[in-house]
Design a protein around this motif. Sequence first.
Motif: not given
Length: 274
Positions: A44-53, A92-102, A136-141
């Motif tokens: 999830y990316l917040p409204p008005d997400y700005d890659p420069a921030k 504003p925040l980013i929410i990351v839900a990673p695959q965790l399996d069981n 990975w998240v910090e590299q791509h967002w």
Amino acid sequence: MSAARWLAALLLATVASASLADPHYEKAVMHSAALQRDMRLYVYLPPDYDPAKRYPVLYFLHGKGNNEYALMNHLALGDIADDLIAAGEIKPLIIVAPQLDNSFGLNLNDNDHAPLADGQGGGRYQDYLVQDVPAWVEQHWAARSDREGRMIGGISMGGYAALVAAFRYPERYARVGGHSAAVNPGYTGGWLYPLPTSRAERDPLLLAESPALGGLKIWLDCGRDDPLFATNQALAGILRKQKRDVQWSTGPGGHDSRYWTDARLIEYLKFYGR
């Protein structure tokens, strides 16, 4: 979300960073060095997400038998976050839900694991969760990489995984939340705590006594009719005895979606988004 949109989302599962109809959500596939295979993320990316921030990040973990897409869609965390951000109640925040399996978010070997999703066996899931995913998240967002900008939480199995990760690596997280967390001493002797040494590394009730938790803000909650209520309440008591910064919340409800209402999710996001 309609059945057609849900099916379309599933068909995009292997497409890295493919945007869904809602521009605030992205799907991605990352390669985990710890697991030596590709793993899915739902972001999830917040409204008005700005890659420069740079935005604080909540790593939010699904329960056993669930997955990262169902977690975010069924709970509508993004919609709730949008409303709270618009009202100025959370940052504003980013929410990351990673695959965790069981996996319970643990480093598992082939003789020490629960049956995982998709036919997977053991693997270094904790290293994947604590190291690979944030990198990975910090590299791509536009995600913050400092401790104060990183939070972790989850529901049921995900709550357990979040607590263990934060209690073992408190220098990496500012806040942690265990929501109906699967904290259960009854696992002793089974796959989760086969030996006293493994329990010492995995049991939040024992890890809660670590002196390194002083700077960590902790949220715990569980429904009064949940079979896990007593152990979650006990964990809160241990943390209070250790004079940790812990909030304990309860109310009517069991271990199901009728307990994880919008009102509770609002409380969770206010805790993480301060």
